[in-house]
Design a protein around this motif. Structure first.
Motif, PDB file in Angstrom:
ATOM      1  N   CYS A  11       0.835  -1.201   0.000  1.00  0.00           N
ATOM      2  CA  CYS A  11       0.000   0.000   0.000  1.00  0.00           C
ATOM      3  C   CYS A  11       0.867   1.247   0.000  1.00  0.00           C
ATOM      4  O   CYS A  11       0.525   2.255  -0.648  1.00  0.00           O
ATOM      5  CB  CYS A  11      -0.898   0.002   1.237  1.00  0.00           C
ATOM      6  SG  CYS A  11      -2.166  -1.287   1.246  1.00  0.00           S
ATOM      7  N   GLY A  12       2.023   1.189   0.699  1.00  0.00           N
ATOM      8  CA  GLY A  12       2.883   2.360   0.781  1.00  0.00           C
ATOM      9  C   GLY A  12       3.464   2.775  -0.545  1.00  0.00           C
ATOM     10  O   GLY A  12       3.888   3.931  -0.722  1.00  0.00           O
ATOM     11  N   ASP A  13       3.543   1.881  -1.507  1.00  0.00           N
ATOM     12  CA  ASP A  13       4.085   2.214  -2.823  1.00  0.00           C
ATOM     13  C   ASP A  13       3.032   2.855  -3.732  1.00  0.00           C
ATOM     14  O   ASP A  13       3.308   3.137  -4.899  1.00  0.00           O
ATOM     15  CB  ASP A  13       4.641   0.968  -3.501  1.00  0.00           C
ATOM     16  CG  ASP A  13       5.944   0.488  -2.832  1.00  0.00           C
ATOM     17  OD1 ASP A  13       6.556   1.298  -2.122  1.00  0.00           O
ATOM     18  OD2 ASP A  13       6.303  -0.693  -3.056  1.00  0.00           O
ATOM     19  N   THR A  14       1.804   3.100  -3.219  1.00  0.00           N
ATOM     20  CA  THR A  14       0.735   3.673  -4.034  1.00  0.00           C
ATOM     21  C   THR A  14       0.214   4.934  -3.355  1.00  0.00           C
ATOM     22  O   THR A  14       0.677   5.324  -2.271  1.00  0.00           O
ATOM     23  CB  THR A  14      -0.416   2.677  -4.215  1.00  0.00           C
ATOM     24  OG1 THR A  14      -1.049   2.482  -2.948  1.00  0.00           O
ATOM     25  CG2 THR A  14       0.090   1.339  -4.749  1.00  0.00           C
ATOM     26  N   ALA A  15      -0.759   5.568  -3.961  1.00  0.00           N
ATOM     27  CA  ALA A  15      -1.390   6.755  -3.359  1.00  0.00           C
ATOM     28  C   ALA A  15      -2.238   6.379  -2.163  1.00  0.00           C
ATOM     29  O   ALA A  15      -2.574   7.225  -1.323  1.00  0.00           O
ATOM     30  CB  ALA A  15      -2.237   7.470  -4.399  1.00  0.00           C
ATOM     31  N   LEU A  16      -2.629   5.083  -2.110  1.00  0.00           N
ATOM     32  CA  LEU A  16      -3.433   4.576  -0.994  1.00  0.00           C
ATOM     33  C   LEU A  16      -2.473   3.960   0.025  1.00  0.00           C
ATOM     34  O   LEU A  16      -2.270   2.749   0.064  1.00  0.00           O
ATOM     35  CB  LEU A  16      -4.456   3.555  -1.498  1.00  0.00           C
ATOM     36  CG  LEU A  16      -5.355   4.042  -2.636  1.00  0.00           C
ATOM     37  CD1 LEU A  16      -6.190   2.888  -3.200  1.00  0.00           C
ATOM     38  CD2 LEU A  16      -6.268   5.152  -2.149  1.00  0.00           C
ATOM     39  N   LYS A  17      -1.853   4.780   0.861  1.00  0.00           N
ATOM     40  CA  LYS A  17      -0.697   4.349   1.654  1.00  0.00           C
ATOM     41  C   LYS A  17      -1.076   3.617   2.929  1.00  0.00           C
ATOM     42  O   LYS A  17      -0.237   2.928   3.515  1.00  0.00           O
ATOM     43  CB  LYS A  17       0.164   5.570   1.988  1.00  0.00           C
ATOM     44  CG  LYS A  17       0.766   6.199   0.722  1.00  0.00           C
ATOM     45  CD  LYS A  17       1.715   7.310   1.082  1.00  0.00           C
ATOM     46  CE  LYS A  17       2.338   7.956  -0.155  1.00  0.00           C
ATOM     47  NZ  LYS A  17       3.141   7.023  -0.925  1.00  0.00           N
ATOM     48  N   LEU A  18      -2.310   3.731   3.397  1.00  0.00           N
ATOM     49  CA  LEU A  18      -2.688   3.100   4.645  1.00  0.00           C
ATOM     50  C   LEU A  18      -3.270   1.704   4.385  1.00  0.00           C
ATOM     51  O   LEU A  18      -4.114   1.510   3.523  1.00  0.00           O
ATOM     52  CB  LEU A  18      -3.710   3.962   5.393  1.00  0.00           C
ATOM     53  CG  LEU A  18      -3.225   5.342   5.835  1.00  0.00           C
ATOM     54  CD1 LEU A  18      -4.345   6.076   6.565  1.00  0.00           C
ATOM     55  CD2 LEU A  18      -2.004   5.234   6.754  1.00  0.00           C
TER      56      LEU A  18
END
Length: 280
Positions: free
Chosen positions: A205-212
């Protein structure tokens, strides 16, 4: 017939002689004189000779007629014989002509049959060509239809794959919706991402815009309709966002084959793992 005529002539001659003798005897019984007797005898001789000559002429005439009748009879026999021969010849000729006519008729019949056979051969040849053309076209059409059906079958298989993966993804989204503490709140749409088997969901998730990361879910399901209330229909597990959890590549959708979605517990593919991601 000739014998009868001769008998008649002899009777006539005898009658003449008897008549002359009777007359002579009468003269002898009543002679006036020797001179008269001589004259009477002379006249009687002349008369007898005349009668004999006349009778001789009559005999000659009758003989000629008899000869003619005899000749006519022979001629008639000859004519009858010739007619009989001619009739037999005509019958023979008619039989010969009839035989020739029948032979000609048979030849014509044979010729007609040969012509009919040749016509049938031509028709059969034409039908064979037409059938070959139809068969060739049919084979081409069948080949085309087979190719088309194979393409449609492949398209259907591909569509089935896509629908199967879509169903799995919807199941993952539902699992994420139920696994989050807030039920999937936030200012934008939350997402389900495929989890890499060697990394945690925090990393994914951290590698995308949706980090949480709200959850790391593992789900699986079995094909077919349930037949009992004790039958297992699927499996689920939550490894948490911080740990990679089970690092088996069999649970990684990205690394799975296209038909991997059809695999289940019987083939060793228990789960596919997903990350439930949202914006901060």
């Amino acid at each position: 017939m000739t014998s009868s005529i001769c008998v008649v002539l002899c009777l006539a001659l005898a009658t003449v002689e008897i008549t002359a003798a009777v007359e002579l005897e009468g003269k002898r019984q009543r002679p006036d004189s020797d001179t008269e007797a001589a004259e009477d005898l002379k006249d009687l001789l002349y008369s007898s000779m005349h009668n004999i000559v006349s009778l001789n002429d009559l005999v000659t005439e009758l003989s000629e007629k008899i000869a003619k009748i005899t000749i006519s009879s022979a001629e008639m026999k000859r004519i009858k014989t010739e007619m009989a021969l001619s009739k037999r010849a005509r019958v023979n000729q008619a039989n010969h002509n009839l035989k020739i006519y029948r032979e000609i008729k048979d030849l014509k019949t044979d010729a007609a049959r040969v012509s009919e056979v040749e016509s049938l051969k031509e028709q059969i040849g034409t039908l064979n060509k037409a059938f070959s053309l139809v068969l060739e076209n049919k084979e081409v059409a069948l080949a085309g239809m087979t190719t088309q059906m194979e393409a449609m079958k492949e398209e259907q298989v591909e569509l089935d794959r896509a629908h199967a993966w879509q169903a799995l993804h919807m199941a993952a989204a539902a699992a994420c919706r139920g696994s989050t503490r807030t039920g999937g709140s936030g200012r934008s749409a939350n997402a389900v991402l495929a989890k890499e088997n060697t990394r945690s969901c925090d990393q994914v998730c951290g590698d995308t815009a949706l980090k949480l990361c709200d959850a790391d879910i593992s789900i699986s399901g079995y094909k077919g309709k349930a037949t009992s209330y004790s039958q297992r229909l699927g499996h689920y597990y939550n490894y948490g966002c911080r740990s990679p959890g089970n690092r088996s590549g069999r649970f990684d959708e990205v690394k799975a084959g296209g038909d991997g979605v059809f695999s289940d517990h019987s083939t060793g593919n228990w789960y596919y793992r997903f990350c439930c991601c949202r914006r901060a």
